[in-house]
Design a protein around this motif. Structure first.
Motif, short mmCIF file in Angstrom:
data_model
loop_
_atom_site.label_atom_id
_atom_site.label_comp_id
_atom_site.label_asym_id
_atom_site.label_seq_id
_atom_site.Cartn_x
_atom_site.Cartn_y
_atom_site.Cartn_z
N VAL A 122 0.85 -1.18 0.00
CA VAL A 122 0.00 0.00 0.00
C VAL A 122 0.89 1.23 0.00
O VAL A 122 1.70 1.42 0.92
N CYS A 123 0.77 2.05 -1.04
CA CYS A 123 1.55 3.28 -1.12
C CYS A 123 0.75 4.40 -0.47
O CYS A 123 -0.40 4.64 -0.81
N LEU A 124 1.37 5.09 0.49
CA LEU A 124 0.71 6.15 1.25
C LEU A 124 1.31 7.51 0.92
O LEU A 124 2.53 7.66 0.80
N ASP A 125 0.45 8.51 0.77
CA ASP A 125 0.86 9.91 0.68
C ASP A 125 0.77 10.48 2.08
O ASP A 125 -0.32 10.66 2.63
N GLN A 143 5.39 -4.13 7.84
CA GLN A 143 6.56 -3.37 7.42
C GLN A 143 6.13 -2.03 6.85
O GLN A 143 5.09 -1.92 6.20
N ILE A 144 6.94 -1.01 7.07
CA ILE A 144 6.71 0.29 6.45
C ILE A 144 8.05 0.94 6.17
O ILE A 144 9.02 0.76 6.92
N LYS A 145 8.13 1.66 5.06
CA LYS A 145 9.39 2.29 4.66
C LYS A 145 9.10 3.66 4.09
O LYS A 145 8.26 3.83 3.21
N ARG A 146 9.78 4.65 4.62
CA ARG A 146 9.68 6.02 4.10
C ARG A 146 10.48 6.11 2.80
O ARG A 146 11.64 5.68 2.75
N LEU A 147 9.89 6.66 1.76
CA LEU A 147 10.57 6.77 0.48
C LEU A 147 11.38 8.06 0.41
O LEU A 147 11.08 9.04 1.13
N PRO A 148 12.41 8.11 -0.41
CA PRO A 148 13.14 9.38 -0.62
C PRO A 148 12.18 10.45 -1.12
O PRO A 148 11.19 10.16 -1.79
N LEU A 149 12.50 11.70 -0.81
CA LEU A 149 11.65 12.81 -1.25
C LEU A 149 11.72 12.95 -2.77
O LEU A 149 12.76 12.71 -3.39
N PRO A 150 10.61 13.35 -3.40
CA PRO A 150 10.60 13.54 -4.86
C PRO A 150 11.58 14.62 -5.31
O PRO A 150 12.02 15.46 -4.52
N LEU A 151 11.88 14.61 -6.60
CA LEU A 151 12.81 15.58 -7.18
C LEU A 151 12.12 16.90 -7.48
O LEU A 151 12.71 17.97 -7.33
N ILE A 152 10.87 16.84 -7.94
CA ILE A 152 10.16 18.04 -8.40
C ILE A 152 9.49 18.72 -7.20
O ILE A 152 8.67 18.12 -6.51
N THR A 153 9.85 19.98 -6.97
CA THR A 153 9.32 20.70 -5.81
C THR A 153 8.71 22.03 -6.24
O THR A 153 8.88 22.48 -7.38
N SER A 154 8.02 22.64 -5.30
CA SER A 154 7.41 23.95 -5.54
C SER A 154 8.35 25.06 -5.12
O SER A 154 9.17 24.89 -4.20
N SER A 155 8.25 26.20 -5.79
CA SER A 155 9.08 27.37 -5.44
C SER A 155 8.25 28.63 -5.61
O SER A 155 7.17 28.61 -6.19
N ARG A 156 8.76 29.74 -5.12
CA ARG A 156 8.04 31.01 -5.23
C ARG A 156 7.88 31.41 -6.69
O ARG A 156 6.84 31.90 -7.10
N ASP A 157 8.92 31.18 -7.48
CA ASP A 157 8.87 31.56 -8.88
C ASP A 157 8.10 30.56 -9.73
O ASP A 157 7.61 30.90 -10.81
N GLU A 202 14.94 0.01 -7.71
CA GLU A 202 16.16 0.81 -7.75
C GLU A 202 16.23 1.83 -6.63
O GLU A 202 17.28 2.41 -6.37
N ALA A 203 15.09 2.07 -5.95
CA ALA A 203 15.01 3.00 -4.81
C ALA A 203 15.44 4.41 -5.18
O ALA A 203 16.11 5.10 -4.40
N VAL A 204 15.03 4.88 -6.37
CA VAL A 204 15.38 6.24 -6.81
C VAL A 204 14.21 6.84 -7.58
O VAL A 204 13.40 6.13 -8.18
N TRP A 205 14.15 8.17 -7.55
CA TRP A 205 13.25 8.94 -8.40
C TRP A 205 14.00 9.32 -9.67
O TRP A 205 15.20 9.56 -9.65
N LYS A 206 13.27 9.40 -10.79
CA LYS A 206 13.85 9.95 -12.01
C LYS A 206 12.76 10.71 -12.75
O LYS A 206 11.59 10.30 -12.77
N GLU A 207 13.13 11.84 -13.32
CA GLU A 207 12.19 12.61 -14.13
C GLU A 207 12.24 12.09 -15.55
O GLU A 207 13.31 11.79 -16.09
N VAL A 385 5.34 -9.66 0.06
CA VAL A 385 6.17 -8.77 -0.74
C VAL A 385 6.79 -7.71 0.17
O VAL A 385 6.10 -7.05 0.95
N SER A 386 8.09 -7.54 0.05
CA SER A 386 8.81 -6.61 0.92
C SER A 386 8.64 -5.17 0.48
O SER A 386 8.57 -4.88 -0.72
N VAL A 387 8.58 -4.26 1.44
CA VAL A 387 8.49 -2.83 1.13
C VAL A 387 9.82 -2.33 0.56
O VAL A 387 9.88 -1.21 0.05
N SER A 388 10.86 -3.13 0.66
CA SER A 388 12.17 -2.75 0.13
C SER A 388 12.45 -3.36 -1.23
O SER A 388 13.53 -3.20 -1.76
#
Length: 388
Positions: A122-125, A143-157, A202-207, A385-388
């Motif tokens: 189950v993927c949780l937001d 089991q639960i595992k925190r995922l790395p933060l996404p690459l795309i973020t919000s900014s003022r501009d 692979e445990a990574v984000w990619k755009e 199935v493992s969360v890893s």
């Protein structure tokens, strides 16, 4: 065999230990629930190794997939109470409910949303906004595992306008993938998109550069898994203007395509679902339409293969004078539609759940009544199935 070692003495048991063939042991264990298998890991190192082997995990998943449960997330967004994630099972059509505890150590600003449920994962937001923080959870193994933060973020501009996501299994690459579609408001008031994918293997984000330019995704719906693709309802642009479409993302090839919907979807809400392994849409009344083109009917369309090799939509169900208080939220077991009925009792929104079979048009009420505003429903199967 019992024998006596002497007069008046207790019998001594002389029996050789019996051993079962390994394939028999594997077959028996693959039929057991995850809770039992987790305990049996401490029986011996051989059993621990066996139940952790990919072949055993796959065999256990194949068996458990034939008896899915319904995972629901409810949350009263205005008051902040009456929230939780519930599991509804029906082993013999005697439905049972269980409140699940998410084993996160830290407190969260909001109760987590469910992005998707696939193969017991189950993927949780768990983010307060912009779908910017995720966790992978297996309720069966706890089991639960925190995922790395996404690459795309919000900014003022360059502030984020909306975020859409989906979670599914990529059978081509034997990988579980989380897709995040980020919409930004452009200078000319038209949105532009960026897409990123998280690979569990692979445990990574990619755009990714792949884009779709002919539609705007509809808010409030997560991606639905159908035959290796994630699908979202969208509003057409340019060549698809004034029509609703499905945006489909092939998780193996990581490309998008646009699928036109039947014309009836123009004046109704559209809920994308999976039905018997096929892409399907439930079309139901809008609560309000400014142009006065309100519909009061329910239609269920399924996309299937034709003899000429093309995919076409066929209409399975039409219900006239359909109530606006009935809202389709998904499917159970990939066969029965799940409806939420919203009534009024004591000045509150009192909700209940129903199952509807599109083939024989039978209806069953689930033993869940609650006061809520937000509601999500997903099929769920137990797995190792493992969360890893």
């Amino acid at each position: 065999m019992n024998s006596w070692s002497g007069s008046g003495r207790r019998p001594r048991i002389m029996a050789s230990s019996l051993s079962l063939p390994q394939n028999t042991i594997t077959d028996i264990l693959s039929r057991l629930p995850v809770k039992s298998l987790t305990r049996f890991k401490s029986v011996s190192k051989n059993w621990a190794d066996l139940t952790s082997a990919p072949a055993f995990i796959a065999a256990h998943l194949r068996r458990s997939s034939t008896d899915p449960s319904l995972l629901i997330r409810r949350y009263h967004s205005q008051s902040g109470w009456d929230y939780g994630i519930w599991l509804i099972t029906n082993p013999t059509l005697s439905y049972a409910t269980q409140l699940l505890r998410i084993p996160l150590e830290e407190s969260l600003p909001l109760f987590p949303k469910i992005v998707g449920s696939v193969d017991g994962l189950v993927c949780l937001d768990i983010s307060p906004c912009y779908a910017s923080d995720f966790a992978m959870w297996n309720p069966g193994t706890k089991q639960i595992k925190r995922l790395p933060l996404p690459l795309i973020t919000s900014s003022r501009d360059n502030p984020i306008w909306m975020v859409f996501h989906g979670f599914g299994f990529d059978s081509f690459n034997n990988d579980y993938k989380l897709v995040r579609i980020v919409s930004f408001r452009g200078n000319d008031a038209s949105p532009f998109l960026r897409v990123e994918v998280y690979s569990l293997r692979e445990a990574v984000w990619k755009e990714i550069e792949e884009r779709f330019e002919l539609a705007l995704l509809c808010g409030g719906q997560d991606g639905v898994v159908v035959d290796g693709s994630l699908n979202w309802a969208a509003i057409g642009l340019q060549g698809f203007a004034d029509r609703k479409v499905v945006i489909s993302f092939d998780m193996g090839r990581e490309v998008f395509k646009t699928i036109p919907l039947p014309p009836v979807t123009r004046y109704g809400n559209v809920k994308v679902v999976s039905y018997m392994g096929l892409l399907a849409v439930a079309v139901y009344p809008l609560v309000f339409a400014a142009n006065g083109n309100n519909m009061n009917r329910f239609e269920f369309w399924v996309q299937g293969d034709c003899e000429d090799g093309m995919k076409r939509w066929s209409n399975m169900v039409v219900v006239e004078n359909f109530s606006k208080s009935l809202v389709p939220v998904g499917t159970w077991g990939d066969r029965e539609l799940v409806f939420k009925h919203v009534g009024v009792r004591d000045r509150e929104n009192q909700s209940s759940l129903f199952l509807f079979d599109p083939v024989d048009h039978t209806t069953k009420r689930l033993p869940v009544d609650f006061v809520d505003i937000c509601f999500q429903g997903f099929s769920y199967v137990e797995s190792l199935v493992s969360v890893s």
